[in-house]
Scaffold this active site. Structure first.
Site, mmCIF file in Angstrom:
data_model
loop_
_atom_site.group_PDB
_atom_site.id
_atom_site.type_symbol
_atom_site.label_atom_id
_atom_site.label_comp_id
_atom_site.label_asym_id
_atom_site.label_seq_id
_atom_site.Cartn_x
_atom_site.Cartn_y
_atom_site.Cartn_z
ATOM 1 N N ASP A 49 47.173 43.264 51.587
ATOM 2 C CA ASP A 49 46.708 43.971 52.790
ATOM 3 C C ASP A 49 46.998 43.184 54.069
ATOM 4 O OD1 ASP A 49 45.737 46.249 51.532
ATOM 5 O OD2 ASP A 49 43.766 45.350 51.161
ATOM 6 N N LYS A 72 38.459 46.664 43.602
ATOM 7 C CA LYS A 72 39.221 45.472 44.024
ATOM 8 C C LYS A 72 38.577 44.154 43.553
ATOM 9 C CE LYS A 72 41.603 47.549 47.940
ATOM 10 N NZ LYS A 72 42.020 47.415 49.342
#
Ligand code: ATR
Length: 274
Positions: free
Chosen positions: A102, A65
């Site tokens: 998220d 990420k």
């Protein structure tokens, strides 16, 4: 056919292909979505190869990420806040957009559950990447207060400095902080069967507990602890997983899929495999 994939290492355990296949069928979009195993240290080459093969977008999972954050030409504000990218979109003009869905997926799941945040006393446990990703979207929902508790106090304090509306402390500090309406487990404790050391009286009447982790049954050790200590409603993070996927799908395809039916099917799939 527009191509998408989830990139990670390992990646074959990922539920994203199943989720996006259901989104595709529901919305009638013409696309395919697979997995892309990325060798460690080869993020750039792997993504370049996917793009030159016609790839339109990627979901990014562990441990890439931060690599994705560096790879993107343009970052959304929420990616900047999270310091990590879980969604890349390869634009027609050759630029690469990096986003992080998220936090929005988490808030979407709270809305699906009809769990209000506004005016509530919120406790977030954990000070790693998972906690960082949900703080800003939670604060945007106007809680009455947001307390950030972590085993390593310095980490909570460092994170709270970036979000001045939050108060950081240790689990021991919670004893003098009264009760909470919404308690969120953003630690990785559930992976090892560990419940953070919360005071027994942490839950207000009608309190709710959410674990960002998910399990086939929908229960985690923290959620079981919560139910046996006066918490009335609990949820694991499977809905957040579907929610973040829905936000990525929206970014790529401009359509918002309905999470409810997909979540139900995914839960049944996990239970059947268990
Ligand atoms: P992630 O990116 O998933 O957030 P991380 O950065 O490793 O992962 O952070 C894990 C979080 O879980 C940390 O807040 C960690 O607490 P420390 O900062 O004190 O290490 C927390 N954590 C892990 N195991 C825990 C346990 N058994 N009890 C309490 N907190 C725990």
């Amino acid at each position: 056919m527009d191509k998408y994939a989830v990139l990670g290492n390992p990646v074959n355990h990922s539920r994203s292909p199943a989720i996006h296949a259901m989104f595709r069928d529901e919305t009638g979009q013409e696309m395919e979505y697979g997995t892309l195993l990325c060798p460690l240290g080869s993020f750039g080459e792997t993504v370049d190869g996917f793009r030159s093969g016609g790839g339109k977008g990627l979901n990014i999972t562990v441990p890439f990420k931060e690599d994705a954050f560096r790879y993107a030409d343009i970052l959304t504000d929420r990616a900047k806040t999270a310091g990590a990218v879980n969604t890349l979109r390869f634009n027609d003009d050759g630029t690469v957009l990096g986003d992080n869905t998220d936090g929005a997926g988490f808030i979407a799941d709270l809305k699906r559950l009809k769990w209000p945040v506004s005016g509530k006393r919120v406790l977030v446990m954990g000070a790693g990447g998972a906690a960082r990703g949900i703080l800003k979207p939670l604060l945007e929902e106007n809680p009455a207060s947001l307390f950030l508790a972590n085993r390593t106090l310095a980490r909570a304090q460092a994170l709270a400095q970036e979000f001045p509306e939050t108060v950081a402390g240790s689990y021991e500090d919670l004893v003098s902080r009264g009760t909470f309406d919404l308690v969120i487990n953003a630690t990785s404790g559930s992976l090892s069967g560990a419940v953070p050391p919360l005071p027994e009286s942490v839950f207000a009447a009608g309190a709710r507990a959410y674990d960002l982790m998910y399990t086939p049954s929908g229960m985690t050790v923290f959620l079981e602890w919560a139910l046996s200590h006066g918490c009335s409603h609990v949820s694991d993070g499977l809905g957040m997983l579907v929610g973040q996927a829905g936000e990525s799908f929206l970014l790529w395809r401009g359509v918002s899929p309905d999470p409810e039916r997909v979540l139900k099917a995914l839960r049944e799939m996990l239970r059947a495999e268990d």
